[in-house]
Design an enzyme around this catalytic site. Structure first.
Site, PDB file in Angstrom:
ATOM      1  N   THR A 208      -1.093  -9.791  -1.207  1.00 20.17           N
ATOM      2  CA  THR A 208      -1.375  -9.791  -2.643  1.00 20.17           C
ATOM      3  C   THR A 208      -0.946 -11.108  -3.291  1.00 20.17           C
ATOM      4  OG1 THR A 208      -1.019  -7.414  -2.722  1.00 20.17           O
ATOM      5  CG2 THR A 208      -0.804  -8.600  -4.795  1.00 20.17           C
ATOM      6  N   ARG A 236      -8.651   4.041  -1.100  1.00 20.35           N
ATOM      7  CA  ARG A 236      -7.208   3.859  -1.347  1.00 20.35           C
ATOM      8  C   ARG A 236      -6.952   2.778  -2.384  1.00 20.35           C
ATOM      9  NH1 ARG A 236      -3.358  -0.650  -0.854  1.00 20.35           N
ATOM     10  NH2 ARG A 236      -1.304   0.292  -0.593  1.00 20.35           N
ATOM     11  N   ILE A 237      -6.042   3.049  -3.309  1.00 13.21           N
ATOM     12  CA  ILE A 237      -5.626   2.080  -4.317  1.00 13.21           C
ATOM     13  C   ILE A 237      -4.117   1.945  -4.246  1.00 13.21           C
ATOM     14  CG2 ILE A 237      -5.496   1.589  -6.795  1.00 13.21           C
ATOM     15  CD1 ILE A 237      -8.102   3.241  -7.084  1.00 13.21           C
ATOM     16  N   GLY A 238      -3.624   0.723  -4.236  1.00 15.24           N
ATOM     17  CA  GLY A 238      -2.197   0.482  -4.158  1.00 15.24           C
ATOM     18  C   GLY A 238      -1.577   0.237  -5.517  1.00 15.24           C
ATOM     19  N   THR A 259       4.377  -7.646  -4.654  1.00 16.31           N
ATOM     20  CA  THR A 259       3.609  -7.650  -3.414  1.00 16.31           C
ATOM     21  C   THR A 259       4.397  -6.862  -2.383  1.00 16.31           C
ATOM     22  OG1 THR A 259       2.721  -9.004  -1.606  1.00 16.31           O
ATOM     23  CG2 THR A 259       4.624  -9.889  -2.773  1.00 16.31           C
ATOM     24  N   GLY A 260       3.708  -5.990  -1.663  1.00 16.58           N
ATOM     25  CA  GLY A 260       4.427  -5.199  -0.673  1.00 16.58           C
ATOM     26  C   GLY A 260       3.693  -3.924  -0.339  1.00 16.58           C
ATOM     27  N   HIS A 261       4.424  -2.970   0.225  1.00 11.27           N
ATOM     28  CA  HIS A 261       3.858  -1.681   0.596  1.00 11.27           C
ATOM     29  C   HIS A 261       3.660  -0.884  -0.681  1.00 11.27           C
ATOM     30  CE1 HIS A 261       3.978   1.855   3.687  1.00 11.27           C
ATOM     31  NE2 HIS A 261       2.963   1.939   2.856  1.00 11.27           N
ATOM     32  N   GLY A 262       2.444  -0.896  -1.183  1.00  7.92           N
ATOM     33  CA  GLY A 262       2.149  -0.400  -2.517  1.00  7.92           C
ATOM     34  C   GLY A 262       2.565   1.017  -2.808  1.00  7.92           C
TER      35      GLY A 262
END
Length: 344
Positions: A208, A236-238, A259-262
């Protein structure tokens, strides 16, 4: 922060030089910070040429945003200018170079928020909009809604005159090969597919891009744009398009892009949590960022990072992965670029 400025102006007025001091304060406070994703970023994983390419593109993005601020532009325009440089680069997971879904397409998300009034705009799952962050601004300024998704968002983009492209515009061979490897790993694993994000390499999840900025008037803004996770399914949406999770801005506290594991950033409302600690507990941006990224998020098993800025131009960029593409520029116009954990 506002009280400090008021005291400075009042003191200057007594000395008969209020206008000059006020102008100096504004010029010294402009600042911008950016990120290009976090993950397993180590010197062993990047060649010298790749490392330099990332640094050059990060500096180009910083310069684009800083130029807007230095010419008196607003923080929102600066954030968009910086993000659009990264959206157009195959180096990052946003726009050109976005990761592939399981079905071999690209679904893009973005969001934008202004700290002066809480205005926000977001888009999710768009496939043909060349600049998702530009569409987020149109949603914020020209729509009665905060978030639009899918085909409806694309119809709105067309109505607003934004440039549309074929989904193949975002293709890159590097990301396609990444998709093939991810699908092989998922199919070969004995673990359920819904747990794939636990055993896939971090680079399948991150990339991201985002920016935060403060302008000469002390207004802050934040923006985030992404292609999401490699091999994602079912629309899928983060966290990136979700206000409060991946993006947040409030003049009285701070602006954050994540930014990362949403999924973890959504569950723990990471961006807004950081700013709430600044606003209600009197924490600095560095203290609040560390508490959430290295405390709350890490304890829960979430990985990633954020960039943070406040109205005084203070910047923090905490992350709990091996690296995060990042940089900032303040009133002196000097670019500070970093990639690895050990970088200052």
């Amino acid at each position: 922060m506002k009280s400090k400025l008021l005291l400075s102006v009042l003191a200057a007025a007594v000395m008969g030089s209020a206008p000059a001091l006020a102008d100096d304060h504004k010029m010294n406070d402009i600042a911008i910070a950016i990120h290009g994703g976090a993950g397993t970023i180590t010197r062993a994983n990047l060649t010298a040429e790749q490392e330099q390419a990332y640094k050059d593109k990060l500096e180009e993005a910083l310069q684009a945003g800083y130029e807007v601020l230095n010419e008196g532009g607003d923080s929102t325009s600066a954030v968009i200018a910086a993000i659009q440089i990264m959206e157009a680069s195959p180096l990052f997971n946003s726009g050109v170079g976005a990761v592939y879904t399981w079905d071999g397409e690209h679904e893009l998300d973005a969001s934008l928020m202004e700290g002066k009034n809480g205005n926000a705009g977001a888009v999710a799952g768009v496939k043909t909009v060349k600049s998702p962050i530009a569409l987020a601004r149109e949603v914020m300024e020209q729509s009665v809604h905060v978030m639009l998704s899918g085909a409806g968002a694309e119809t709105f983009a067309k109505k607003q005159g934004l440039e549309l492209v074929d989904n193949s515009y975002f293709n890159t061979d590097r990301r396609y090969q990444q998709l093939l490897r991810a699908k092989e790993t998922i199919k070969a694993s004995e673990q359920p597919e819904q747990q794939a994000w636990e055993y896939l390499d971090l680079d399948y999840k991150y990339g991201t891009v985002g920016a935060v900025a403060v302008d000469k008037d002390g207004n802050i803004s934040a923006g985030t744009s992404t292609g999401g996770m490699t091999a994602k399914r079912y629309g899928r949406i983060g966290d990136s398009p979700i206000i409060g999770a991946g993006t947040w801005a409030d003049n009285d506290s701070c602006a954050v892009s994540a930014t990362g594991h949403g999924e973890y950033f959504i569950r723990y409302h990471v961006a807004a949590d950081i700013c709430s600690r600044v606003k209600y507990q009197g924490k600095t941006v560095a203290e609040a960022g560390d508490e959430v990224i290295h405390g709350v998020l890490e304890k829960a098993g979430g990985t990633g990072g954020v960039i943070i800025i406040d109205a005084d131009g203070n910047v923090a960029m905490p992350f709990n992965t091996e690296g995060m593409y990042r940089g900032y520029m303040k009133g002196d116009g000097k670019a500070h670029i970093a990639i690895y954990r050990e970088d200052n």
